[in-house]
Write an enzyme that holds these catalytic residues in place. Structure first.
Site, PDB file in Angstrom:
ATOM      1  N   ALA A 161     -17.174 -13.957  -4.832  1.00 25.85           N
ATOM      2  CA  ALA A 161     -17.068 -15.319  -5.342  1.00 25.85           C
ATOM      3  C   ALA A 161     -17.758 -15.455  -6.696  1.00 25.85           C
ATOM      4  CB  ALA A 161     -17.674 -16.302  -4.336  1.00 25.85           C
ATOM      5  N   TYR A 162     -18.910 -14.830  -6.832  1.00 27.36           N
ATOM      6  CA  TYR A 162     -19.630 -14.881  -8.116  1.00 27.36           C
ATOM      7  C   TYR A 162     -18.794 -14.237  -9.220  1.00 27.36           C
ATOM      8  CZ  TYR A 162     -23.189 -13.844 -11.633  1.00 27.36           C
ATOM      9  OH  TYR A 162     -23.898 -13.731 -12.811  1.00 27.36           O
ATOM     10  N   ALA A 163     -18.257 -13.068  -8.956  1.00 25.94           N
ATOM     11  CA  ALA A 163     -17.442 -12.384  -9.953  1.00 25.94           C
ATOM     12  C   ALA A 163     -16.197 -13.196 -10.297  1.00 25.94           C
ATOM     13  CB  ALA A 163     -17.050 -10.999  -9.455  1.00 25.94           C
ATOM     14  N   THR A 165     -15.979 -16.444 -10.411  1.00 24.74           N
ATOM     15  CA  THR A 165     -16.356 -17.504 -11.366  1.00 24.74           C
ATOM     16  C   THR A 165     -16.537 -16.927 -12.761  1.00 24.74           C
ATOM     17  OG1 THR A 165     -18.782 -17.351 -10.995  1.00 24.74           O
ATOM     18  CG2 THR A 165     -17.513 -18.808  -9.532  1.00 24.74           C
ATOM     19  N   LYS A 166     -17.060 -15.712 -12.845  1.00 25.68           N
ATOM     20  CA  LYS A 166     -17.282 -15.112 -14.157  1.00 25.68           C
ATOM     21  C   LYS A 166     -15.976 -14.600 -14.775  1.00 25.68           C
ATOM     22  CE  LYS A 166     -21.667 -15.881 -14.502  1.00 25.68           C
ATOM     23  NZ  LYS A 166     -22.209 -16.773 -15.556  1.00 25.68           N
TER      24      LYS A 166
END
Length: 253
Positions: A161-163, A165-166
Site C-alpha cells: 500500500a505504501y509503495a 501511494t508513492k
C-alpha cells in the site's frame, strides 16, 4: 566543469525554500542542509510545534534563517496559508521540498482499509495539494522536489500500500514537469532506499536492520545526510535534471 550551488533568486536576494515535514527525520536534515546552502527556509509541520521550533533554532544557531508554519499537507486551505505566510516573510518561493508522508506496513491481504486511506490522504492527496500550490507559486528558476521511495522497485513484502501511494507520486512528478513547460521550473522526486531514521528503525530487530543494510553494494543503510545532499543538488545546481525519479539508495535497486 564544476557546478556551484544557486543560492540567490533572480532579484539577488537569498532563495526561499519550503520544506514540508521539516521538523524531524529526513525533512529536518533537508531543511538544515538548504539553510546551510544559503536559502531562507520555512519548516512546514503537522502538529509538533516544539519539535519544529527546535529545528528553527538549530538552523538559526548555525547562522541560517528559518521559521516554522503549521499546515496539514492534505488540507487545501492550510497549504495555501503556508505558502501565503512564506511569501509574507520572505517575498517569494524558489524551492519546495515535500518530504511529509506516512508509512504503515502490512501484507496486502491483512491491511486495514482505514490505514490505506490514511496513507492515501497524506501521501497522494498531500503531494497533489502541495505540488499544485508549488506550481502556482514557484518563481522562475525554481524547483519542486517530491519524495518517492525505492520500494517501488525493491518490491519488499509488506510495503504494497505504501509503495502504491508513492507510485502515484512518481506519476504526478513526471507529468507536472511537462505541464510546467516554459516556466524554467524543475520537478523531480527523490526515492530513498532504507535510511537510518528513528521512524525506519522503530520496531525492527537488529537482524532485520543488518539484512537491509547489506542490500546495497555499499553495504550500509542510507543516512539522512545522504538524502539531503541529493535534495540540495536537485534544488540548486541540477537545472538539466527534470521530470525524473532519482533513486538515492546506494545501488540497492
Amino acid at each position: 566543469m564544476a557546478t556551484t550551488q544557486n543560492t540567490t533568486s533572480g532579484s539577488g536576494s537569498p532563495r526561499v525554500a519550503v520544506v514540508t515535514g521539516g521538523s524531524g527525520g529526513i525533512g529536518r536534515v533537508v531543511a538544515e542542509r538548504l539553510a546551510a546552502d544559503g536559502m531562507h527556509v520555512i519548516i512546514g509541520y503537522a502538529g509538533n510545534a516544539a519539535r519544529a521550533e527546535e529545528a528553527v533554532e538549530a538552523i538559526t544557531q548555525a547562522g541560517g534563517t528559518a521559521a516554522a508554519v503549521r499546515a496539514d499537507v492534505a488540507d487545501d486551505d492550510e497549504v495555501t496559508a503556508l505558502f501565503d505566510r512564506t511569501e509574507e516573510l520572505f517575498g517569494g518561493i524558489d524551492v519546495v521540498v515535500h518530504t511529509a508522508g506516512i508509512m504503515l506496513l502490512s501484507p496486502l491481504a491483512e491491511l486495514d482499509l482505514a490505514d490505506f486511506d490514511r496513507m492515501h490522504r497524506t501521501n497522494v492527496r498531500g503531494t497533489f495539494v502541495v505540488s499544485r500550490e508549488a506550481a502556482r507559486r514557484l518563481r522562475r528558476g525554481g524547483a519542486l522536489v517530491n519524495f518517492s521511495t525505492s520500494v517501488t522497485k525493491l518490491a519488499l513484502p509488506g510495503y504494497t500500500a505504501y509503495a502504491a501511494t508513492k507510485g502515484a507520486v512518481d506519476a504526478m512528478t513526471m507529468i507536472l514537469a511537462k505541464e510546467l513547460r516554459g516556466r524554467d521550473i524543475t520537478v523531480n522526486a527523490v526515492a530513498p532506499g532504507p535510511t537510518a531514521t528513528p521512524l525506519f528503525l522503530q520496531g525492527k530487530d537488529q537482524t532485520t536492520i543488518d539484512r537491509l543494510a547489506a542490500v546495497p553494494p555499499l553495504e550500509r543503510l542510507g543516512r539522512p545526510e545522504d538524502i539531503a545532499e541529493t535534495v540540495s543538488f536537485l534544488a540548486g545546481p541540477a537545472r538539466w535534471i527534470n521530470g525524473q525519479i532519482l533513486y538515492a539508495n546506494g545501488g540497492a535497486a
